[in-house]
Structure formats: C-alpha cells, structure tokens
Design a protein around this motif. Structure first.
Motif, PDB file in Angstrom:
ATOM      1  N   LEU A 100      10.606  14.800 -23.597  1.00 11.21           N
ATOM      2  CA  LEU A 100      10.615  14.491 -25.023  1.00 11.21           C
ATOM      3  C   LEU A 100       9.719  13.301 -25.319  1.00 11.21           C
ATOM      4  O   LEU A 100       8.905  13.330 -26.260  1.00 11.21           O
ATOM      5  N   LEU A 101       9.815  12.246 -24.523  1.00 10.21           N
ATOM      6  CA  LEU A 101       8.942  11.087 -24.708  1.00 10.21           C
ATOM      7  C   LEU A 101       7.470  11.465 -24.579  1.00 10.21           C
ATOM      8  O   LEU A 101       6.625  10.971 -25.331  1.00 10.21           O
ATOM      9  N   ALA A 102       7.174  12.333 -23.620  1.00  2.98           N
ATOM     10  CA  ALA A 102       5.775  12.723 -23.396  1.00  2.98           C
ATOM     11  C   ALA A 102       5.175  13.435 -24.597  1.00  2.98           C
ATOM     12  O   ALA A 102       3.974  13.337 -24.850  1.00  2.98           O
ATOM     13  N   THR A 103       6.007  14.158 -25.355  1.00  5.39           N
ATOM     14  CA  THR A 103       5.490  14.870 -26.528  1.00  5.39           C
ATOM     15  C   THR A 103       5.481  14.001 -27.779  1.00  5.39           C
ATOM     16  O   THR A 103       4.753  14.302 -28.730  1.00  5.39           O
ATOM     17  N   LEU A 104       6.277  12.935 -27.782  1.00  7.04           N
ATOM     18  CA  LEU A 104       6.373  12.080 -28.976  1.00  7.04           C
ATOM     19  C   LEU A 104       5.455  10.870 -28.917  1.00  7.04           C
ATOM     20  O   LEU A 104       5.208  10.231 -29.939  1.00  7.04           O
ATOM     21  N   THR A 105       4.974  10.511 -27.737  1.00  6.00           N
ATOM     22  CA  THR A 105       4.145   9.325 -27.577  1.00  6.00           C
ATOM     23  C   THR A 105       2.822   9.697 -26.929  1.00  6.00           C
ATOM     24  O   THR A 105       2.699  10.720 -26.262  1.00  6.00           O
ATOM     25  N   GLY A 106       1.852   8.859 -27.098  1.00  6.59           N
ATOM     26  CA  GLY A 106       0.553   9.094 -26.478  1.00  6.59           C
ATOM     27  C   GLY A 106      -0.233  10.179 -27.187  1.00  6.59           C
ATOM     28  O   GLY A 106       0.122  10.619 -28.284  1.00  6.59           O
ATOM     29  N   PRO A 107      -1.314  10.648 -26.555  1.00  4.55           N
ATOM     30  CA  PRO A 107      -2.155  11.681 -27.165  1.00  4.55           C
ATOM     31  C   PRO A 107      -1.417  13.009 -27.288  1.00  4.55           C
ATOM     32  O   PRO A 107      -0.455  13.275 -26.566  1.00  4.55           O
ATOM     33  N   HIS A 108      -1.888  13.847 -28.205  1.00  5.02           N
ATOM     34  CA  HIS A 108      -1.280  15.167 -28.398  1.00  5.02           C
ATOM     35  C   HIS A 108      -1.352  15.956 -27.094  1.00  5.02           C
ATOM     36  O   HIS A 108      -2.413  16.096 -26.495  1.00  5.02           O
ATOM     37  N   SER A 109      -0.211  16.471 -26.653  1.00  8.12           N
ATOM     38  CA  SER A 109      -0.142  17.125 -25.344  1.00  8.12           C
ATOM     39  C   SER A 109      -0.497  18.599 -25.373  1.00  8.12           C
ATOM     40  O   SER A 109      -0.791  19.186 -24.337  1.00  8.12           O
ATOM     41  N   GLY A 110      -0.430  19.224 -26.546  1.00 10.48           N
ATOM     42  CA  GLY A 110      -0.655  20.658 -26.631  1.00 10.48           C
ATOM     43  C   GLY A 110       0.607  21.475 -26.469  1.00 10.48           C
ATOM     44  O   GLY A 110       0.591  22.696 -26.655  1.00 10.48           O
ATOM     45  N   PHE A 111       1.715  20.834 -26.135  1.00  7.00           N
ATOM     46  CA  PHE A 111       3.001  21.525 -26.006  1.00  7.00           C
ATOM     47  C   PHE A 111       3.653  21.578 -27.387  1.00  7.00           C
ATOM     48  O   PHE A 111       3.853  20.551 -28.029  1.00  7.00           O
ATOM     49  N   ASP A 112       3.988  22.790 -27.826  1.00 12.79           N
ATOM     50  CA  ASP A 112       4.475  22.971 -29.192  1.00 12.79           C
ATOM     51  C   ASP A 112       5.970  23.234 -29.273  1.00 12.79           C
ATOM     52  O   ASP A 112       6.514  23.402 -30.361  1.00 12.79           O
ATOM     53  N   THR A 113       6.655  23.291 -28.112  1.00 11.29           N
ATOM     54  CA  THR A 113       8.073  23.650 -28.082  1.00 11.29           C
ATOM     55  C   THR A 113       8.786  22.813 -27.033  1.00 11.29           C
ATOM     56  O   THR A 113       8.218  22.503 -25.984  1.00 11.29           O
ATOM     57  N   LEU A 114      10.053  22.472 -27.320  1.00  8.75           N
ATOM     58  CA  LEU A 114      10.894  21.731 -26.382  1.00  8.75           C
ATOM     59  C   LEU A 114      12.220  22.453 -26.199  1.00  8.75           C
ATOM     60  O   LEU A 114      12.806  22.936 -27.178  1.00  8.75           O
ATOM     61  N   VAL A 115      12.702  22.533 -24.951  1.00  8.71           N
ATOM     62  CA  VAL A 115      14.050  23.034 -24.670  1.00  8.71           C
ATOM     63  C   VAL A 115      14.732  21.982 -23.797  1.00  8.71           C
ATOM     64  O   VAL A 115      14.279  21.676 -22.698  1.00  8.71           O
ATOM     65  N   LEU A 116      15.842  21.433 -24.300  1.00  9.20           N
ATOM     66  CA  LEU A 116      16.441  20.258 -23.695  1.00  9.20           C
ATOM     67  C   LEU A 116      17.922  20.480 -23.421  1.00  9.20           C
ATOM     68  O   LEU A 116      18.670  20.876 -24.318  1.00  9.20           O
ATOM     69  N   PHE A 117      18.324  20.210 -22.178  1.00  7.37           N
ATOM     70  CA  PHE A 117      19.716  20.380 -21.765  1.00  7.37           C
ATOM     71  C   PHE A 117      20.353  18.996 -21.630  1.00  7.37           C
ATOM     72  O   PHE A 117      19.924  18.194 -20.803  1.00  7.37           O
ATOM     73  N   ASN A 118      21.366  18.713 -22.418  1.00  7.45           N
ATOM     74  CA  ASN A 118      22.039  17.397 -22.476  1.00  7.45           C
ATOM     75  C   ASN A 118      21.065  16.232 -22.267  1.00  7.45           C
ATOM     76  O   ASN A 118      21.239  15.389 -21.378  1.00  7.45           O
ATOM     77  N   PRO A 119      20.027  16.137 -23.102  1.00  5.13           N
ATOM     78  CA  PRO A 119      19.024  15.079 -22.919  1.00  5.13           C
ATOM     79  C   PRO A 119      19.501  13.733 -23.451  1.00  5.13           C
ATOM     80  O   PRO A 119      20.370  13.659 -24.325  1.00  5.13           O
ATOM     81  N   ILE A 120      18.906  12.664 -22.946  1.00  6.09           N
ATOM     82  CA  ILE A 120      19.100  11.332 -23.513  1.00  6.09           C
ATOM     83  C   ILE A 120      18.143  11.220 -24.696  1.00  6.09           C
ATOM     84  O   ILE A 120      16.925  11.246 -24.518  1.00  6.09           O
TER      85      ILE A 120
END
Length: 221
Positions: A100-120
């Motif tokens: 989640l941090l990798a997609t919200l911070t820094g340069p645009h990653s190209g990943f358009d979807t997130l699936v998260l299991f009990n994330p912080i």
C-alpha cells in the motif's frame, strides 16, 4: 519471487507480500493463495523483502525491496499478460502495508489495483516499541501511515479483515474505506465476523478470501 502461472491466458495479475511484523515471514507463506489464484486464471506471485535485523535497518529498506520486486513482477506481467489487464499488488498484514505504501508514495508504479489481507493502514496504532524499531530517524508514524497518506486517484482496493483483529483493528479498516470512498475512489471491505489476525490462512476463510480476491481482480478496473 515465486511465480505461479495459470494454465491459460491470464485474466489478471497480482504480486503479494507476506506479513510478519517486518521481522518474520517468507514468500512461501502465500504459496497456497497464489496456487489457488493461478487456478482461477490469475498470474500470481509471492515475494519477500529484507527483514528488520536481517539486512533492513528500518521500514524504508523493506519498502525499497518491495518496489524492486514490484518492478520485476511488472516486467513478467508485460511478458506474460495483456497490458490492458488489471495489474495488482497487495499482501498480508505488514506486507499489505508495504504494498500500500509503495502505491501511495513515490513515483507512479503502474499498479492500478490492491488486494489486502488484514493490512496495517494506520501506523499510529502500532505499539510504540515496534514503531520505534521500524521508523527511520527523523520520521513519524504518520509518514508511514496509509490512512494519513491517501489522496484522490488511489488504486482500486479490496480489503479483507476479521472483526476480532487486535493488530489491524477493523475500525481502522473501516476508516480507511470511508476515506477512500470520500475521495471518490473504489474500496471494498469484506468483514469476517469474529475472525482474528491472519484469519485468511485457514478454511473456511481461506477459500472465501481467495474467491473474493479473484472476483475483485477479474472485474477489471
């Protein structure tokens, strides 16, 4: 990185990162999830990162490794899947936090979807001693807290969590979902009544989380 290819052309692609509080865990923990997702026609990978005290001095080192693994998976995606398919990342607990941090911070990653299991999603709720060990000098909990870093245009997100989770409290997941929806973004939270942290490793929750993940991924962007 452990790669799991579907029998036919992929319907979507996802790279997942393991949990363990940044101090434990390995990609093999998510092998069952990736195997099941590949059976659903999804190109899946389980990836790791340096752990605190085992090559990583702070969460920034872990995050750098996650970005590297995401870039490697993206290259595999371009080789094995149509570029119009959903490209996702995510994971369990601390691994979901890092993805989640990798997609919200820094340069645009190209990943358009997130699936998260009990994330912080709210690092301000992490135990102070654990937080101190993870932070880079001069940084704060808010600087690594996805809930405090959300912005409009975040990747479409699926959250899976137990209502009895004391490590990633369900209230924090609900607040994260509401913040995403308030920004006009797509976020779905699936709650498992009475389930505790790491609930998704055992049946019946395992099968339900895999099915929910596959469904969310294959619905497209």
């Amino acid at each position: 990185m452990l790669l799991f290819e579907p029998a036919g052309p992929p319907r979507a692609a996802v790279v997942l990162f393991h949990g363990g509080g940044l101090r434990h865990g390995s990609p093999e923990e998510l092998t069952p999830h990736c195997t099941a997702l590949a059976a659903e026609g999804i190109l899946a990978a389980a990836a790791g990162y340096r752990l605190l005290g085992q090559g990583a001095d702070h969460i920034g080192d872990c995050l750098a490794d996650v970005r590297t693994e995401m870039a490697k998976f993206q290259a595999e995606f371009h080789n094995l899947a149509a570029p119009t398919l959903p490209l996702a990342t995510g994971g369990s607990s601390a691994g979901g936090h890092l993805a989640l941090l990798a997609t919200l911070t820094g340069p645009h990653s190209g990943f358009d979807t997130l699936v998260l299991f009990n994330p912080i999603v709210d690092a301000t709720l992490v135990a102070p001693e654990a937080l101190t060990r993870a932070l880079e000098p001069g940084t704060t909990a808010e600087s690594i807290s996805p809930l405090h870093l959300l912005r409009p245009g975040s990747p479409r997100t699926a959250l899976f969590s137990g209502t009895a989770d004391t490590i990633a409290p369900i209230e924090s997941l609900r607040a994260f979902r509401d913040a995403m929806l308030g920004a006009g973004d797509v976020c779905e939270l699936t709650e498992f009544e009475g389930a505790e942290h790491a609930f998704h490793y055992q049946e019946p929750c395992f099968g339900q989380v895999v099915a929910g993940t596959a469904g969310f991924l294959t619905r497209g962007r």
